[in-house]
Design a protein around this motif. Structure first.
Motif, mmCIF file in Angstrom:
data_model
loop_
_atom_site.group_PDB
_atom_site.id
_atom_site.type_symbol
_atom_site.label_atom_id
_atom_site.label_comp_id
_atom_site.label_asym_id
_atom_site.label_seq_id
_atom_site.Cartn_x
_atom_site.Cartn_y
_atom_site.Cartn_z
ATOM 1 N N TYR A 235 0.859 -1.190 0.000
ATOM 2 C CA TYR A 235 0.000 0.000 0.000
ATOM 3 C C TYR A 235 0.897 1.242 0.000
ATOM 4 O O TYR A 235 1.273 1.752 1.056
ATOM 5 C CB TYR A 235 -0.907 0.022 1.237
ATOM 6 N N LYS A 237 0.358 4.373 -1.116
ATOM 7 C CA LYS A 237 -0.297 5.618 -0.649
ATOM 8 C C LYS A 237 -1.607 5.241 0.023
ATOM 9 O O LYS A 237 -2.255 4.285 -0.417
ATOM 10 C CB LYS A 237 -0.669 6.482 -1.859
ATOM 11 N N GLN A 242 -8.886 5.900 3.869
ATOM 12 C CA GLN A 242 -7.824 5.670 4.863
ATOM 13 C C GLN A 242 -7.253 7.006 5.337
ATOM 14 O O GLN A 242 -6.980 7.190 6.520
ATOM 15 C CB GLN A 242 -6.728 4.790 4.254
ATOM 16 N N GLY A 262 -14.403 -1.450 -2.737
ATOM 17 C CA GLY A 262 -13.020 -1.662 -3.165
ATOM 18 C C GLY A 262 -12.101 -0.494 -2.889
ATOM 19 O O GLY A 262 -11.033 -0.373 -3.491
ATOM 20 N N SER A 263 -12.489 0.388 -1.957
ATOM 21 C CA SER A 263 -11.678 1.585 -1.712
ATOM 22 C C SER A 263 -10.783 1.445 -0.481
ATOM 23 O O SER A 263 -10.224 2.436 -0.022
ATOM 24 C CB SER A 263 -12.596 2.806 -1.581
ATOM 25 N N GLY A 264 -10.659 0.249 0.061
ATOM 26 C CA GLY A 264 -9.711 0.027 1.165
ATOM 27 C C GLY A 264 -10.276 0.353 2.532
ATOM 28 O O GLY A 264 -9.541 0.775 3.419
ATOM 29 N N LYS A 265 -11.569 0.119 2.726
ATOM 30 C CA LYS A 265 -12.174 0.426 4.033
ATOM 31 C C LYS A 265 -11.623 -0.494 5.124
ATOM 32 O O LYS A 265 -11.488 -0.084 6.271
ATOM 33 C CB LYS A 265 -13.706 0.309 3.953
ATOM 34 N N THR A 266 -11.306 -1.735 4.752
ATOM 35 C CA THR A 266 -10.839 -2.680 5.767
ATOM 36 C C THR A 266 -9.587 -2.147 6.466
ATOM 37 O O THR A 266 -9.545 -2.064 7.698
ATOM 38 C CB THR A 266 -10.554 -4.064 5.125
ATOM 39 N N GLY A 549 -18.342 -7.126 0.289
ATOM 40 C CA GLY A 549 -17.013 -7.132 0.900
ATOM 41 C C GLY A 549 -16.011 -8.086 0.285
ATOM 42 O O GLY A 549 -14.808 -7.910 0.464
ATOM 43 N N ASP A 551 -13.309 -9.666 -1.560
ATOM 44 C CA ASP A 551 -12.279 -9.011 -2.351
ATOM 45 C C ASP A 551 -11.454 -10.047 -3.092
ATOM 46 O O ASP A 551 -10.626 -10.736 -2.509
ATOM 47 C CB ASP A 551 -11.381 -8.190 -1.410
ATOM 48 N N ARG A 576 -17.699 -5.768 -6.977
ATOM 49 C CA ARG A 576 -16.701 -6.854 -6.900
ATOM 50 C C ARG A 576 -15.665 -6.693 -7.999
ATOM 51 O O ARG A 576 -14.646 -7.373 -8.008
ATOM 52 C CB ARG A 576 -17.361 -8.256 -7.038
ATOM 53 N N ARG A 579 -11.795 -2.732 -8.419
ATOM 54 C CA ARG A 579 -11.340 -2.516 -7.039
ATOM 55 C C ARG A 579 -9.886 -2.059 -6.990
ATOM 56 O O ARG A 579 -9.121 -2.297 -7.906
ATOM 57 C CB ARG A 579 -11.503 -3.808 -6.233
#
Ligand SMILES: Nc1ncnc2c1ncn2[C@@H]1O[C@H](COP(=O)(O)OP(=O)(O)OP(=O)(O)O)[C@@H](O)[C@H]1O
Length: 644
Positions: A235, A237, A242, A262-266, A549, A551, A576, A579
């Motif tokens: 990752y 950036k 985030q 798919g925007s990196g919420k996890t 969710g 991925d 899905r 992403r």
């Protein structure tokens, strides 16, 4: 009778203007004369014996008579002047004034010349720097210019002074042509730069005392070990969610985070959670481990919970943080609950769970949440949708309520106390989530990236109106185009249709296909998904179990073989693909049976500049929200992400 009356009255005579003026003048003169006459002093009394005093002083009597005559003369003059004045006034009234009335010109303040020094200034003072009078002409006798005044020299000196002043102002006030925020250090950022940054990334906040977003991982304040893990994950950036959510999490603020699929919420919720745990003492004894984990993540499906577990383990590497997932289902014919219970017994710092199974564990005392003060509800809306609200509430109530922050946002938080931090994340936040948020979140910050409920921008949406019998031939064409290397997910609404379609596609021999639905055992579900992830299968036919969710990198195409019943599900399904910054394609087969989604689908296609099939655009149902009255604006019942 009338005639006699008329004869008695003189008939009106027309008088010219001059005549009228003359008559008026005469009338007025007569009136003035009358008045004067009445004002004239009474004539002197006839001579009679002088009074006693006069009789004895004859000279004095003579003087007095003379004075009386003088006074009469003066009064006469005064009356004459008054009469003339009056006549003049009458003339002016009737014949108009003879004087020219020129407007007086009074210099306006702005026209008045102003000196650029105050009247109190001593202008004879010599300018210490230039050794010349500050406001006087520069006298340069002997330099060959008229009267010794060198205008060129003066202009040069004035320009130099101006330049010097401007440079000083420029440096003092930072009037330089402003640099872009990316060229500045964090301390140099102005309020305007932060605003531009937020606009650049589509970040918007609602809430009080919101910390600034982070601009890079280096500025995040995450520990060195965590940053190493972020780097190892590739990752480079932070994604916009985030950037916004990590600083909030590090400040232990409650957050409702809404960002596209798919925007990196996890990672946006996992990283601050791990930073919190890393600061806590790791348990040294069994009894401490018995107090349960420091943090808990709830997710609606087993697959998603396991995926979050993997992401957490990846980012927690080398931190000595143990992660356990507690999900339902059976494995190897044996209930997973015993396996999970023994893992819990060994102790862990994070639990990732589905709400139903965790509640079972809590009720049977396999799990406790006594020291849990970091809670994340991922896809909170889906959990409510699926009817898990009572289980979610049960789990949240099993945590010590003493950790809850005070309801009053202004109340001071005690330094030494650990308060509960609660986060909710999803790509869609319907109003149903409000109830939960109102009860368990304290003074939350709602952070939205892009527009809530919007499909990912990177997904090209293709909707085709078809007849049911046309679906299979069309799907075959798509799969043939896909080839055997690229991957696709095909969504159906029921287990049966997934099974049937998988069978048909398999028979067509166009791809390596597998199925995923809730009717399969946990092992079968895992085998399907893992097989799809690792490339053993390139087409996954699935129910909405795979909609949220999940991925799988590089899914090239999502096909809605059957349309979902809600627009939120449509958003998650097509999410899905497209992403982590990659482009994706979705194709949806729409039939005249799917009228429930017509209105919202049309709106979404219009908003995302995707083509609207003419049959959909024309259809009456696409013009009115189901349940609303034609002619009235539809009720705003869409995605809402805040509850203030
Ligand atoms: N900063 C980053 N840079 C590059 N890739 C990232 C970054 N953060 C996350 N990813 C990757 O992006 C992908 C999507 O992340 P994630 O599953 O967290 O998205 P999501 O927003 O939760 O999606 P969904 O709404 O579908 O659940 C993952 O493969 C993840 O590894």
């Amino acid at each position: 009778m009338k005639r006699t009356l008329d004869a008695a009255e003189p008939s009106p005579v027309f008088l010219s203007r001059e005549k009228r003026q003359r008559l008026a003048l005469e009338r007025r003169q007569a009136a003035v004369a009358d008045q004067r006459r009445s004002e004239l002093p009474t004539p002197p009394p006839p001579p009679h014996d002088p009074p006693f005093s006069c009789r004895h002083y004859p000279d004095r009597h003579h003087d007095r008579r003379g004075r009386d005559q003088d006074r009469d003369g003066r009064e006469k003059d005064r009356a004459e002047r008054a009469r003339e004045k009056e006549l003049e006034a009458i003339r002016e009234q009737y014949l108009g004034g003879s004087k020219d009335k020129k407007p007086k010109t009074v210099a306006k303040p702005r026209d008045r010349f102003r000196f650029d020094w105050a009247s109190t200034d001593d202008t004879s003072r010599v300018d210490a720097v230039n050794n010349q009078p500050p406001h006087g002409a520069l006298l340069l006798y002997g330099r060959g210019f008229l009267a010794g005044i060198d205008r060129r020299e003066q202009k040069k000196a004035a320009a130099a002074a101006l330049h010097k002043d401007a440079a000083a102002t420029y440096d003092a006030l930072d009037m330089r042509v402003d640099r872009h925020w990316t060229d500045k250090r964090a301390e140099e950022m102005t309020e305007r730069d932060w605003r531009i940054l937020r606009e650049d990334f589509g970040i918007s906040y609602r809430g009080s005392r919101v910390p600034r977003p982070m601009r890079s991982w280096a500025e995040s304040g995450l520990g060195a070990e965590l940053l190493r893990n972020v780097d190892r994950a590739g990752y480079r950036k932070p994604t916009p969610i985030q950037m916004a959510a990590v600083p909030l999490g590090l400040q232990r603020r409650d957050v409702i985070g809404v960002a596209q699929t798919g925007s990196g919420k996890t990672a946006a919720f996992v990283l601050p959670m791990l930073a919190y745990i890393a600061r806590m003492p790791l348990p040294t004894s069994h009894s401490e481990a018995d107090e349960g984990p420091y943090a808990l993540v709830l997710a609606p499906t087993r697959e998603l919970a396991q995926q979050i577990e993997r992401e957490t383990v990846k980012l927690a590497a080398c931190l000595g943080i143990r992660v356990v997932s507690i999900v339902g289902g059976k494995s190897d014919g044996q209930s997973t609950i015993q396996k999970q219970a023994s893992m819990l017994e060994r102790g862990c710092e994070v639990i990732v769970a589905t709400p139903g199974r965790l509640l079972d564990c809590l009720e049977s005392r396999y799990a406790v949440l006594n020291r849990c003060s970091y809670v994340v509800l991922d896809e909170a809306d889906r959990m409510i949708d699926m009817g898990f609200e009572p289980q979610v509430v049960g789990v949240l109530d099993a945590m010590p309520s003493s950790h809850l922050k005070p309801e009053n946002a202004d109340e001071e938080l005690e330094e030494a106390r650990t308060y509960r931090t609660t986060h909710m994340f999803s790509a869609t936040m319907p109003p149903a989530v409000e109830r939960l948020a109102r009860k368990y979140l304290r003074n939350p910050v709602v952070v939205t990236v892009g527009s809530a409920g919007k499909a990912a921008d990177l997904v090209t949406q293709n909707v085709v109106m078809v007849k049911v019998q046309e679906k299979m031939p069309r799907l075959k064409r798509i799969l043939a185009d896909l080839g055997k290397d690229r991957t696709a997910i095909v969504f159906c609404n029921t287990k049966n249709s997934v099974e049937k379609l998988t069978h048909d596609v398999e028979n067509a021999g166009l791809c390596r296909v597998t199925a995923l639905h809730g009717g399969k055992s946990q092992d079968e579900r895992m085998a399907s998904l893992d097989g799809f992830r690792n490339g053993r299968f390139n087409v996954l036919v699935a129910t909405d179990l795979a909609a949220r969710g999940i991925d799988v990198p590089e899914v090239a195409h999502v096909i809605n073989y059957e349309m979902p019943s809600s627009i939120d599900l449509y958003t998650h399904r097509i999410g899905r693909t497209g992403r982590a910054g990659k482009k994706g394609l979705s194709t949806s087969f729409l039939t005249l049976e799917d009228t429930d989604i017509f209105f919202d689908l049309r709106q979404m296609l219009v908003q995302s500049n995707s083509p609207v099939p003419p049959e959909l655009a024309r259809h009456e149902t696409s013009k009115f929200k189901p349940g609303s009255l034609p002619g009235r604006p539809p009720r705003r019942n869409g995605t809402v992400h805040a509850y203030h």
